[in-house]
Design a protein around this motif. Structure first.
Motif, short mmCIF file in Angstrom:
data_model
loop_
_atom_site.label_atom_id
_atom_site.label_comp_id
_atom_site.label_asym_id
_atom_site.label_seq_id
_atom_site.Cartn_x
_atom_site.Cartn_y
_atom_site.Cartn_z
N LYS A 118 0.82 -1.22 0.00
CA LYS A 118 0.00 0.00 0.00
C LYS A 118 0.84 1.26 0.00
O LYS A 118 0.57 2.20 -0.74
CB LYS A 118 -0.94 -0.02 1.20
CG LYS A 118 -1.97 1.10 1.18
CD LYS A 118 -2.98 0.95 2.30
CE LYS A 118 -4.02 2.07 2.21
NZ LYS A 118 -5.01 1.97 3.30
N GLU A 119 1.87 1.29 0.83
CA GLU A 119 2.82 2.40 0.87
C GLU A 119 4.23 1.80 0.90
O GLU A 119 4.45 0.78 1.55
CB GLU A 119 2.60 3.28 2.10
CG GLU A 119 1.28 4.02 2.12
CD GLU A 119 1.20 5.14 1.10
OE1 GLU A 119 2.27 5.58 0.64
OE2 GLU A 119 0.08 5.57 0.76
N THR A 121 6.86 1.62 2.58
CA THR A 121 7.54 1.77 3.86
C THR A 121 7.77 0.39 4.47
O THR A 121 7.05 -0.57 4.15
CB THR A 121 6.73 2.63 4.85
OG1 THR A 121 5.54 1.92 5.22
CG2 THR A 121 6.35 3.96 4.23
N HIS A 124 4.70 -0.97 6.35
CA HIS A 124 3.70 -1.58 5.47
C HIS A 124 4.16 -2.97 5.02
O HIS A 124 3.36 -3.89 4.89
CB HIS A 124 3.45 -0.69 4.25
CG HIS A 124 2.47 0.41 4.51
ND1 HIS A 124 2.80 1.56 5.17
CD2 HIS A 124 1.14 0.51 4.20
CE1 HIS A 124 1.74 2.35 5.25
NE2 HIS A 124 0.71 1.74 4.67
N GLU A 202 -1.44 6.03 10.09
CA GLU A 202 -1.96 5.07 9.10
C GLU A 202 -1.35 3.69 9.29
O GLU A 202 -2.03 2.67 9.19
CB GLU A 202 -1.66 5.60 7.69
CG GLU A 202 -2.03 4.66 6.56
CD GLU A 202 -3.53 4.37 6.47
OE1 GLU A 202 -3.88 3.34 5.89
OE2 GLU A 202 -4.32 5.19 6.98
N GLU A 203 -0.04 3.64 9.59
CA GLU A 203 0.63 2.36 9.78
C GLU A 203 0.12 1.66 11.04
O GLU A 203 -0.11 0.45 11.02
CB GLU A 203 2.14 2.58 9.86
CG GLU A 203 2.76 2.96 8.52
CD GLU A 203 4.18 3.45 8.66
OE1 GLU A 203 4.89 3.53 7.63
OE2 GLU A 203 4.60 3.77 9.79
#
Length: 307
Positions: A118-119, A121, A124, A202-203
């Motif tokens: 999704k991202e 990182t 994620h 978000e994470e």
């Protein structure tokens, strides 16, 4: 066995010695021997990660600028075999796995193949990695329930032979699965709490989603564990019924021959002037009376459904 991945648009495997851009998210898989020669974090942190690589628990420890933890994953092919144990280290831009087998590489390759994170990182990536750990587990638990239902039918319809060992095997297997899911829930909860503020909002929300997924799997495994206890109770009930049937059979046989025992005891008394001893048909009369008594008892027992 060392392998490196970078997170750009998605997770991509790269040569281990390829130079990285500053602050580029990197995922690495190393063995203990390879990790020992790596200049990574401080000595105390390295020792902690190395220790966790052999711990048979799914565990998370929170530090001010990083997270370290371990996974102890039961194999779906052989739940009671040795656990697949490995450790991980996570900071802002690095996710490092310490794995003596190929479990982490296999799961990371699956994430890279699906071509979606999704991202880009490392947090994620860890989320996607944990999703891979439980991928297909609902189907696995459903198949396990089907096999337990077969054992239930075996207990009811085909006797008790061999089912005791099967039930013991299921109880041990479900205990290990239940422990694993409980530890996953605890780890996901700690990640979602984001105590050291290493993750973004978000994470941390992603790990809250994973916590709910792990809780559903935990509830499913607890339901199956209760089912295994019900199977044990059913097994014990069948044993009791079998024992009762055996005792009933011997009771009927004893009752059936009780009058004949009385008859033989009566005529076994050594009195000189006992009536009937000198009758020419006395022996045959006693036989006829005995047969009549047994016949009447059999008729009575069948009406009472004792036979």
């Amino acid at each position: 066995m060392a392998k490196k991945y970078v997170l750009r648009e998605h997770l991509t495997a790269v040569p281990f010695n390829e130079p990285m851009k500053p602050d580029e998210p990197v995922v690495e898989v190393l063995t203990s021997a390879e990790f020992a020669h790596l200049s990574f974090a401080d000595r105390q942190m390295q020792d902690a990660v190395r220790t966790l690589a052999t711990v048979e628990n799914t565990y998370l420890d929170v530090f001010p600028d990083c997270l370290i933890g371990s996974f102890a994953v039961p194999s779906k092919d052989c739940v009671l075999c040795d656990l697949e144990c490995f450790a991980f280290y996570l900071d802002k831009t690095h996710l490092l796995f310490l794995d003596e087998q190929d479990t982490c590489i296999r799961l990371l390759d699956a994430i890279a193949k699906q071509g979606f994170v999704k991202e880009p990182t490392v947090a994620h990536c860890l989320f996607e990695f944990m999703k891979q750990l439980v991928k297909g587990d609902l189907a696995f638990l459903a198949d396990l329930e089907d096999r337990m239902e077969d054992v239930e039918e075996s207990i009811i319809d085909r006797g008790l032979e061999g089912t005791s060992r099967q039930m013991l095997w299921y109880r041990r297997m479900l205990l290990r699965i239940d422990t694993y899911y409980q530890q996953l829930v605890d780890m996901a909860s700690s990640l979602a709490d984001n105590e050291n503020k290493l993750l973004t909002h978000e994470e941390s929300r992603l790990f809250l989603v994973f916590e709910r997924q792990a809780e559903r799997l935990l509830k499913r495994s607890l339901t199956l564990k209760e089912y295994s206890l019900q199977l044990r109770e059913l097994y014990q009930t069948q044993i009791d019924i079998k024992q009762n049937d055996t005792m009933q059979f011997f009771t009927v046989i004893t009752t059936l021959f009780a009058p004949l025992t009385l008859l033989t005891s009566w005529f076994g008394m050594n009195f000189t002037h006992m009536p009937g001893l000198n009758w020419p048909w006395a022996y045959y009369v006693v036989i006829a009376v005995s047969v009549a008594i047994v016949t009447l008892e059999l008729i009575l027992f069948r009406r009472k459904k004792w036979l």
